[in-house]
Design a protein around this motif. Structure first.
Motif, PDB file in Angstrom:
ATOM      1  N   GLU A 155      50.159  66.215  55.907  1.00  0.00           N
ATOM      2  CA  GLU A 155      51.038  66.727  56.947  1.00  0.00           C
ATOM      3  C   GLU A 155      51.897  67.851  56.376  1.00  0.00           C
ATOM      4  O   GLU A 155      52.379  67.778  55.257  1.00  0.00           O
ATOM      5  CB  GLU A 155      51.941  65.624  57.503  1.00  0.00           C
ATOM      6  N   THR A 156      52.088  68.893  57.185  1.00  0.00           N
ATOM      7  CA  THR A 156      52.906  70.026  56.769  1.00  0.00           C
ATOM      8  C   THR A 156      54.252  69.943  57.455  1.00  0.00           C
ATOM      9  O   THR A 156      54.332  69.812  58.675  1.00  0.00           O
ATOM     10  CB  THR A 156      52.222  71.349  57.156  1.00  0.00           C
ATOM     11  N   ALA A 157      55.316  70.050  56.677  1.00  0.00           N
ATOM     12  CA  ALA A 157      56.660  69.887  57.230  1.00  0.00           C
ATOM     13  C   ALA A 157      57.171  71.197  57.792  1.00  0.00           C
ATOM     14  O   ALA A 157      58.007  71.874  57.208  1.00  0.00           O
ATOM     15  CB  ALA A 157      57.609  69.379  56.145  1.00  0.00           C
ATOM     16  N   GLY A 158      56.640  71.593  58.964  1.00  0.00           N
ATOM     17  CA  GLY A 158      57.168  72.752  59.659  1.00  0.00           C
ATOM     18  C   GLY A 158      58.215  72.291  60.651  1.00  0.00           C
ATOM     19  O   GLY A 158      58.066  71.268  61.297  1.00  0.00           O
ATOM     20  N   TYR A 159      59.295  73.050  60.781  1.00  0.00           N
ATOM     21  CA  TYR A 159      60.377  72.675  61.699  1.00  0.00           C
ATOM     22  C   TYR A 159      60.657  73.814  62.653  1.00  0.00           C
ATOM     23  O   TYR A 159      60.440  74.986  62.346  1.00  0.00           O
ATOM     24  CB  TYR A 159      61.669  72.373  60.928  1.00  0.00           C
ATOM     25  N   PHE A 160      61.190  73.468  63.817  1.00  0.00           N
ATOM     26  CA  PHE A 160      61.746  74.457  64.725  1.00  0.00           C
ATOM     27  C   PHE A 160      63.157  74.785  64.257  1.00  0.00           C
ATOM     28  O   PHE A 160      63.979  73.896  64.061  1.00  0.00           O
ATOM     29  CB  PHE A 160      61.761  73.907  66.159  1.00  0.00           C
ATOM     30  N   ASP A 161      63.459  76.083  64.077  1.00  0.00           N
ATOM     31  CA  ASP A 161      64.744  76.477  63.501  1.00  0.00           C
ATOM     32  C   ASP A 161      65.941  76.040  64.333  1.00  0.00           C
ATOM     33  O   ASP A 161      67.030  75.839  63.799  1.00  0.00           O
ATOM     34  CB  ASP A 161      64.794  77.998  63.304  1.00  0.00           C
ATOM     35  N   GLY A 162      65.766  75.880  65.645  1.00  0.00           N
ATOM     36  CA  GLY A 162      66.888  75.488  66.480  1.00  0.00           C
ATOM     37  C   GLY A 162      67.225  74.015  66.416  1.00  0.00           C
ATOM     38  O   GLY A 162      68.206  73.578  67.013  1.00  0.00           O
ATOM     39  N   CYS A 163      66.414  73.234  65.709  1.00  0.00           N
ATOM     40  CA  CYS A 163      66.655  71.790  65.635  1.00  0.00           C
ATOM     41  C   CYS A 163      66.371  71.286  64.225  1.00  0.00           C
ATOM     42  O   CYS A 163      65.741  70.253  64.035  1.00  0.00           O
ATOM     43  CB  CYS A 163      65.776  71.068  66.659  1.00  0.00           C
ATOM     44  N   LEU A 164      66.856  72.021  63.227  1.00  0.00           N
ATOM     45  CA  LEU A 164      66.610  71.667  61.832  1.00  0.00           C
ATOM     46  C   LEU A 164      67.366  70.403  61.437  1.00  0.00           C
ATOM     47  O   LEU A 164      68.524  70.216  61.831  1.00  0.00           O
ATOM     48  CB  LEU A 164      67.068  72.797  60.910  1.00  0.00           C
ATOM     49  N   PRO A 165      66.751  69.529  60.652  1.00  0.00           N
ATOM     50  CA  PRO A 165      67.513  68.411  60.080  1.00  0.00           C
ATOM     51  C   PRO A 165      68.693  68.940  59.260  1.00  0.00           C
ATOM     52  O   PRO A 165      68.604  69.981  58.610  1.00  0.00           O
ATOM     53  CB  PRO A 165      66.479  67.713  59.180  1.00  0.00           C
ATOM     54  N   ILE A 166      69.787  68.212  59.289  1.00  0.00           N
ATOM     55  CA  ILE A 166      71.012  68.648  58.625  1.00  0.00           C
ATOM     56  C   ILE A 166      70.797  68.838  57.129  1.00  0.00           C
ATOM     57  O   ILE A 166      71.320  69.777  56.521  1.00  0.00           O
ATOM     58  CB  ILE A 166      72.160  67.635  58.910  1.00  0.00           C
ATOM     59  N   GLU A 167      69.983  67.991  56.524  1.00  0.00           N
ATOM     60  CA  GLU A 167      69.764  68.101  55.087  1.00  0.00           C
ATOM     61  C   GLU A 167      68.874  69.294  54.738  1.00  0.00           C
ATOM     62  O   GLU A 167      68.981  69.866  53.650  1.00  0.00           O
ATOM     63  CB  GLU A 167      69.185  66.802  54.516  1.00  0.00           C
ATOM     64  N   VAL A 168      68.004  69.703  55.682  1.00  0.00           N
ATOM     65  CA  VAL A 168      67.196  70.906  55.460  1.00  0.00           C
ATOM     66  C   VAL A 168      68.091  72.143  55.485  1.00  0.00           C
ATOM     67  O   VAL A 168      67.926  73.069  54.685  1.00  0.00           O
ATOM     68  CB  VAL A 168      66.077  71.008  56.509  1.00  0.00           C
ATOM     69  N   MET A 169      69.069  72.155  56.390  1.00  0.00           N
ATOM     70  CA  MET A 169      70.035  73.262  56.399  1.00  0.00           C
ATOM     71  C   MET A 169      70.823  73.296  55.097  1.00  0.00           C
ATOM     72  O   MET A 169      71.075  74.370  54.535  1.00  0.00           O
ATOM     73  CB  MET A 169      70.976  73.128  57.600  1.00  0.00           C
ATOM     74  N   ALA A 170      71.220  72.121  54.594  1.00  0.00           N
ATOM     75  CA  ALA A 170      71.966  72.066  53.341  1.00  0.00           C
ATOM     76  C   ALA A 170      71.135  72.617  52.184  1.00  0.00           C
ATOM     77  O   ALA A 170      71.671  73.268  51.271  1.00  0.00           O
ATOM     78  CB  ALA A 170      72.399  70.631  53.049  1.00  0.00           C
ATOM     79  N   GLU A 171      69.834  72.378  52.218  1.00  0.00           N
ATOM     80  CA  GLU A 171      68.958  72.885  51.162  1.00  0.00           C
ATOM     81  C   GLU A 171      68.867  74.399  51.163  1.00  0.00           C
ATOM     82  O   GLU A 171      68.515  75.009  50.143  1.00  0.00           O
ATOM     83  CB  GLU A 171      67.553  72.277  51.324  1.00  0.00           C
ATOM     84  N   ARG A 172      69.207  75.033  52.266  1.00  0.00           N
ATOM     85  CA  ARG A 172      69.127  76.492  52.361  1.00  0.00           C
ATOM     86  C   ARG A 172      70.350  77.181  51.748  1.00  0.00           C
ATOM     87  O   ARG A 172      70.399  78.408  51.689  1.00  0.00           O
ATOM     88  CB  ARG A 172      68.961  76.909  53.827  1.00  0.00           C
TER      89      ARG A 172
END
Length: 448
Positions: free
Chosen positions: A223-240
């Motif tokens: 599985e590839t972890a692609g996300y929609f930018d308007g609904c990113l998990p909070i921890e994915v935003m923190a990783e940025r």
């Protein structure tokens, strides 16, 4: 007259059924719930909201999604009618009391003489008849395979996340306070629609560290972890980047802490009322893929939420959508099987309102075709038309991802007299869209 079959009773399917039935077509809604459940749904109600309870901005002169609200109201949209009937204070946004909203939509559709609701799972797209597939982001595995077989698509999924909901009486109001950003709203209730939890730098940094180190849901092999930018998990935003959240959902601007009015918060976590009673609050922007145990401990690091009780924790789920630019025509028909239309998030629009708008359009187009007359394409100058144009050919198929409505999808507007400011540009977009949508509605009412 032929029957219109609609697979899925979410925002898009409900709106499609309403529009087609009101045009005089018999409709059958095939909804697998409650017989077959999903990760996120809790009830068997139609149009159940599983993520946010917000339809976002209701400003139809300066905001593209507010313009979409206006277009749907002008078209007699059921979703907007019920949202208005069950709205909650949310500043300039349109938030709804999710359970009464879904119950009201369900009752309206059940009581319509042209609509039948069939609690069954559809697992095939073979055969004739008139169909709208409006199964949304949680399309069942069997139907997803059937869609894949019909479309030849190699990839039909990315990942989406939902945010936790907190019991209001478990929030420490000696630390938190009620205020909409910049005191936006016409009434006191609207100006105090959000609950705010302030953080100093030390607490913010600790939260970021905890988000980064937390135990998270892992994807299955392949599985590839692609996300929609308007609904990113909070921890994915923190990783940025450590400052990403301070400039996103936790920005501290436009707020004054009445407990310490002279102290400027380093960051602010906002919660939005999730029901009319005000007993539940949704943590804004805190969609998450943290495992349940990690969520509770990390979220209780937020000042005011130390003793928080959760009505629902967040989670990650598969979100199915088509590569629509290669598969759908301008009337939302599957090119290789034109008796099948698609509507809602599965087409590659993102958001409740956008999904319902595609349902509204698909329902009208299908009903008109059944009745034997053609409806012209929606002008791309409208919010609805801009979305359809984007998903059916305006976007690059190679990089296609779900998209919210925004003015970047609209054809440039001719502003005579030289350069104009953004409010003037947005007003020009919305004035043009309203005129063109009104004309299209009149044209689409009668056989061409």
């Amino acid at each position: 007259m032929s029957v219109l079959n609609i697979i899925g009773g979410g925002m898009a399917g409900s709106e499609a059924a309403w529009q087609a039935a009101n045009m005089g077509v018999d409709v059958v809604i095939h909804e697998m719930r409650p017989n077959v459940g999903t990760f996120a749904h809790r009830t068997g109600n139609l149009a159940e909201m599983v993520c946010s309870n917000s339809f976002r901005s209701d400003d139809s002169e300066q905001n593209a999604v507010g313009l979409l609200h206006w277009e749907m109201r002008a078209a007699g949209g059921l979703i907007m009618e019920m949202a208005d009937a069950h709205r909650l204070p949310a500043g300039g946004a349109l938030a709804v009391d999710r359970d009464p909203f879904a119950e009201a939509v369900t009752e309206k559709l059940k009581s319509h003489g042209k609509i039948t609701i069939q609690p069954s799972e559809v697992t095939s797209l073979s055969g004739d008849g008139n169909w709208i597939v409006a199964t949304g982001p949680l399309t069942s595995g069997a139907l997803a395979e059937a869609i894949r077989a019909e479309t030849g698509a190699d990839q039909l999924a990315f990942f989406d996340a939902i945010a936790p909901i907190v019991h209001a009486d478990s929030i420490d109001m000696s630390k938190a306070w009620m205020q909409s950003r910049y005191d936006k709203g016409e009434t006191e209730e609207e100006r105090t629609a959000y609950l705010n939890c302030p953080m100093d730098k030390e607490t913010y940094d600790a939260l970021i560290d905890a988000l980064l180190a937390s135990d998270k849901t892992e994807f299955h092999e392949g599985e590839t972890a692609g996300y929609f930018d308007g609904c990113l998990p909070i921890e994915v935003m923190a990783e940025r980047g450590r400052e990403t959240l301070r400039h996103g959902p936790m920005k501290p601007v436009g707020l004054t802490n009445p407990h310490m009015p002279d102290v400027k918060a380093h960051a602010v976590v906002q919660l939005r009322r999730d029901n009319k009673l005000g007993t539940l609050f949704n943590i804004v922007g805190f969609q998450t893929k943290m495992k349940y145990g990690a969520q509770a401990s990390v979220l209780r690091m937020i000042p005011g939420l130390e003793e928080a009780r959760f009505a629902r924790l967040g989670g990650i789920h598969r979100n199915t959508f088509l590569n629509s630019p290669t598969l759908l025509d301008s009337q939302l028909r599957l090119r290789r099987k034109p008796n099948v239309r698609f509507a809602g998030q599965i087409t590659g629009v993102e958001g409740y309102v956008e999904s319902a708008a595609m349902g509204l359009l698909a329902g009208r187009l299908a009903a008109a075709e059944i009745q034997g007359h053609a409806v012209p394409d929606v002008p791309e100058t409208t919010a609805t038309g801009a979305l359809v144009t984007h998903i059916t050919g305006g976007a690059d198929a190679k990089t296609f991802q779900p998209m919210n409505v925004n003015f970047g999808l609209f054809p440039p507007v001719d502003l005579k007299g030289g350069r104009r400011n953004r409010p003037a540009r947005h007003k020009a977009y919305t004035d043009r869209a309203k005129a063109d949508w009104t004309t299209w509605l009149e044209t689409a009412r009668e056989p061409a």
